[in-house]
Scaffold this active site. Structure first.
Site, PDB file in Angstrom:
ATOM      1  N   HIS A 145     -90.202  23.520  34.778  1.00 49.04           N
ATOM      2  CA  HIS A 145     -89.743  24.555  35.699  1.00 49.04           C
ATOM      3  C   HIS A 145     -88.767  25.538  35.104  1.00 49.04           C
ATOM      4  CE1 HIS A 145     -91.921  22.214  38.527  1.00 49.04           C
ATOM      5  NE2 HIS A 145     -92.023  23.352  39.173  1.00 49.04           N
TER       6      HIS A 145
ATOM      7  N   ARG B 107     -91.985  28.566  46.385  1.00 48.82           N
ATOM      8  CA  ARG B 107     -91.317  27.274  46.143  1.00 48.82           C
ATOM      9  C   ARG B 107     -89.960  27.327  46.839  1.00 48.82           C
ATOM     10  NH1 ARG B 107     -93.631  28.352  40.623  1.00 48.82           N
ATOM     11  NH2 ARG B 107     -94.969  26.589  40.072  1.00 48.82           N
TER      12      ARG B 107
ATOM     13  N   ARG C 152     -94.147  26.524  50.671  1.00 48.98           N
ATOM     14  CA  ARG C 152     -94.341  25.104  50.362  1.00 48.98           C
ATOM     15  C   ARG C 152     -93.117  24.294  50.771  1.00 48.98           C
ATOM     16  NH1 ARG C 152     -95.632  23.420  44.268  1.00 48.98           N
ATOM     17  NH2 ARG C 152     -93.382  23.651  44.082  1.00 48.98           N
TER      18      ARG C 152
ATOM     19  N   GLU D 225    -102.723  18.292  43.078  1.00 47.30           N
ATOM     20  CA  GLU D 225    -102.025  18.216  41.789  1.00 47.30           C
ATOM     21  C   GLU D 225    -101.876  16.776  41.305  1.00 47.30           C
ATOM     22  OE1 GLU D 225     -98.194  20.086  42.129  1.00 47.30           O
ATOM     23  OE2 GLU D 225     -97.787  19.225  44.083  1.00 47.30           O
TER      24      GLU D 225
ATOM     25  N   ASP E   2     -98.984  20.090  37.387  1.00 51.86           N
ATOM     26  CA  ASP E   2     -98.861  18.646  37.611  1.00 51.86           C
ATOM     27  C   ASP E   2    -100.196  17.946  37.426  1.00 51.86           C
ATOM     28  OD1 ASP E   2     -96.136  18.079  38.053  1.00 51.86           O
ATOM     29  OD2 ASP E   2     -96.246  19.112  39.965  1.00 51.86           O
TER      30      ASP E   2
ATOM     31  N   ARG F  22     -94.714  17.453  31.421  1.00 51.37           N
ATOM     32  CA  ARG F  22     -94.806  18.913  31.257  1.00 51.37           C
ATOM     33  C   ARG F  22     -93.527  19.530  30.704  1.00 51.37           C
ATOM     34  NH1 ARG F  22     -95.151  20.618  37.633  1.00 51.37           N
ATOM     35  NH2 ARG F  22     -94.344  22.618  37.016  1.00 51.37           N
TER      36      ARG F  22
ATOM     37  N   CYS G   9    -102.830  27.726  41.626  1.00 52.92           N
ATOM     38  CA  CYS G   9    -101.496  28.330  41.553  1.00 52.92           C
ATOM     39  C   CYS G   9    -100.643  27.735  40.439  1.00 52.92           C
ATOM     40  CB  CYS G   9    -100.780  28.239  42.897  1.00 52.92           C
ATOM     41  SG  CYS G   9    -100.451  26.555  43.402  1.00 52.92           S
TER      42      CYS G   9
HETATM   43  C1  PEP Z   1     -98.267  22.822  39.797  1.00 50.85           C
HETATM   44  O1  PEP Z   1     -97.902  21.650  39.683  1.00 50.85           O
HETATM   45  O2  PEP Z   1     -99.208  23.320  39.148  1.00 50.85           O
HETATM   46  C2  PEP Z   1     -97.566  23.718  40.741  1.00 50.85           C
HETATM   47  C3  PEP Z   1     -98.001  24.938  40.980  1.00 50.85           C
HETATM   48  O3  PEP Z   1     -96.421  23.256  41.324  1.00 50.85           O
HETATM   49  P1  PEP Z   1     -95.023  23.178  40.566  1.00 50.85           P
HETATM   50  O4  PEP Z   1     -95.188  23.890  39.240  1.00 50.85           O
HETATM   51  O5  PEP Z   1     -94.020  23.803  41.438  1.00 50.85           O
HETATM   52  O6  PEP Z   1     -94.818  21.698  40.400  1.00 50.85           O
HETATM   53 MG    MG Z   2     -96.540  20.773  41.140  1.00 52.13          MG
END
Ligand code: PEP
Ligand code: MG
Length: 588
Positions: free
Chosen positions: A202, A309, A345, A447, A471, A481, A518
């Site tokens: 993130h 988010r 979300r 995910e 995810d 990640r 997304c």
């Molecule tokens: C994902 O996991 O691809 C997603 C869009 O959610 P986040 O990146 O906020 O976990």
């Molecule tokens: Mg995610």
């Protein structure tokens, strides 16, 4: 530290996670002094507090081990010195005076772990600072450093204000949380580089959203920084240059001008429709992490917000926001989109996303990515969910919205949320509060591999799907990640992942519900033809990527892309898939 004083140009390589070029003086911040919460505890809390402290020690030791393995990549005296230093930190954390002292202080003084660490650190550091040997006296800083790391791992939320740094600086740090990154002002911070971190974490996502050039996972980043007064961060190439020569600097200044001009040119595509060569409309929306991005989304021609988010509302604060506070923030964002749809979300903290205001709910997971995170947390702490849903419903009275649930793994979770949504709506209506009417569609993130494989079942209880490839890749391939050590294995072109995307898309098409992608994959023009070829017509991404993906979409012939996707789906090897995709992309 015996830093070698040199002004020689040095180039370090890492993972380029947010494009653009930053040139400026470095602002080096290691794990500095954090804010320390202090409170008294009663007898029954002594043991849990000691357990919490031990977990922070384990986490700190793990971080230091990782830093050590990276230090091995640093050659020469700086690398050696770094190794010694990290050895010393490690020693301090294992059965030493510090850890024993903290545990007995928690018990004898009945204070929280952070306060006990702070007090022990000060005591030990004072002892060192008074020593006549200057080398030993300097170790007081190391003790403080080890203590600061422990405290950060206890509070889970490093408060770091980047508002005080000189404008135009390039931040250099060992690691950066998403919450820290969200605090960065793009007008002030020219760019950043970190020693750890992965491209889909993130921190990287927030950097891209804020358009701050960034490179993460740079081995040896903080070794020998004393003589460095100018740095370059090339977020596209994943390169960091220390003390660039006049020629290198001029070269990068040129590249920066070209990059900014390109960006300007792409911004011209804002009003151009996103249609394929054979006239199929593709919906391109923005992922948004912070309110200020609504403006960026519109500037880049987003057709809506495909993923809002909401974690930002819980970060960098001591207490969770109440319903009215959340409603007001979301209302302004929905209104700001001027009638374009906004998919909001529910909270997705846990894993690499932390929020200080919820830290008490988040402790205790041995493996946070698989633990009590996202929808699991919301369903356990119902009040949290009800407050969010109420705020969403109220914001939905100001424009079209949808509600999205993260980390869904079974139909029961969706049913529970739907029940909760209905009862919150009833309560608000009884109170004559204005809410979205009809209720917003309720959709789920796909995910978790299990959710993708059960997509047909989930489609019976969901109004739409949003595929979270970040995810989904992490859980399918068992790759963290945010861990730079395995970043090279993070590959959305792995056949397993593509099958899950295809399977989910087909399940959505069969059930006639909308499906979007997304995750970060949606924002990379390289993957657009493949996703479209697999049946996806709706992509949501960080705003800066929108014009690039739009340009790519406009060059795609959907029939050809579908045929190419079919060939790709027959392959067993990601390299072959990549070659087939690149070949297709090169044709148009
Ligand atoms: C994902 O996991 O691809 C997603 C869009 O959610 P986040 O990146 O906020 O976990
Ligand atoms: Mg995610």
């Amino acid at each position: 530290m015996n830093a070698r004083k040199t002004k020689k140009e040095r180039v370090l390589e890492g993972l380029g996670v947010s494009p653009g070029i930053a040139i400026g003086p470095p602002h080096v911040t290691e794990y500095g002094a954090p804010t320390v919460p202090e409170y008294a505890i009663d007898e029954s809390q002594v043991e849990p507090e000691q357990v919490r402290f031990k977990a922070a020690v384990t986490r700190s030791a793990r971080q230091i081990r990782r830093l050590k393995s990276r230090a091995q990549a640093v050659h020469g005296a700086a690398g050696e010195e770094l190794g010694y230093l990290l050895d010393a930190y490690q020693h301090m954390l294992t059965g030493s005076r510090l850890t024993d002292g903290v545990e007995s202080r928690i018990e004898s003084k009945r204070v929280n772990a952070e306060a006990a660490v702070q007090a022990e650190i000060s005591k030990i550091a004072r002892g060192f600072a008074n020593l006549p040997d200057s080398y030993m006296a300097a170790r007081a800083d190391d003790i403080r450093e080890a203590g600061a790391r422990l405290i950060r791992n206890l509070t889970k939320e490093p408060f770091r204000a980047f508002s005080m740094i000189p404008a135009g600086s390039v931040v250099f740090t060992d690691e950066l949380s998403p919450a820290d990154t969200a605090l960065m002002d793009p007008q002030r911070v020219a760019g950043f580089a970190t020693a750890s971190g992965g491209a889909e974490g993130h921190t990287a996502i927030v950097a891209r959203s804020l358009r701050i050039p960034a490179v993460v996972g740079v081995p040896g980043l903080l070794g020998d920084m004393e003589s460095v007064d100018l740095v370059i961060v090339d977020g596209g190439a994943g390169r960091v240059v220390l003390n660039p020569s006049a020629k290198t600097r001029a070269d990068y200044e040129r590249r920066r001008t070209v990059y900014l001009r390109e960006r300007q040119k792409f911004a011209g595509l804002r009003k151009t429709p996103a249609v394929t060569r054979d006239d199929t409309h593709i919906d391109l929306s923005a992922n948004v992490e912070l309110p200020l991005e609504v403006k960026f989304a519109l500037e880049n021609g987003a057709q809506g917000i495909g993923l809002l988010r909401t974690e930002f509302m819980f970060m960098n604060r001591q207490t969770a926001p109440n319903e009215t506070e959340q409603y007001e923030i979301l209302r302004d964002m929905v209104k700001g989109m001027g009638g374009k749809p906004v998919t909001i979300r529910t909270l997705d903290v846990g894993g690499d996303k932390r929020a200080h205001s919820l830290s008490e709910l988040l402790i205790g997971s041995e493996n946070p990515a698989l633990g009590l995170r996202a929808i699991r947390l919301s369903l356990k702490y119902r009040k949290l969910l009800e407050t969010q849903l109420a705020a969403f419903l109220r914001a939905g009275a100001h424009g079209p919205t949808r509600i999205l649930l993260p980390m869904i793994s079974n139909v029961d979770e969706v049913r529970q949320v739907r029940e909760c949504l209905k009862s919150v709506a009833r309560r608000l209506k009884r109170r004559k509060v204005r809410i979205a009417d009809p209720l917003p569609p309720l959709g789920v993130m796909i995910e978790v591999p299990g959710a993708a494989l059960a997509a047909d079942a989930l489609a019976t209880v969901s109004d739409f799907f949003a595929i979270g490839t970040n995810d989904l890749t992490m859980y399918t391939l068992a790759i963290d990640r945010s861990d730079e050590q395995v970043a090279h294995l993070f590959n959305p072109l792995h056949p397993a992942l593509l099958r899950l995307i295809q399977f989910t898309t087909q399940a959505a098409l069969r059930a006639r519900i909308p499906v979007s992608v997304c995750g970060e994959m949606a924002g990379d023009p390289r993957y657009a033809a493949l996703l479209l070829g697999l049946g996806v017509r709706d992509l949501s991404m960080a705003s800066p990527s929108l014009p690039h993906v739009k340009q790519r979409v406009r060059n795609i012939d959907l029939t050809a892309a579908t045929m190419r996707a079919q060939i790709i789906m027959e392959q067993i090897n990601s390299d072959r898939i990549a070659a087939l995709l690149d070949e297709f992309n090169a044709l148009a």
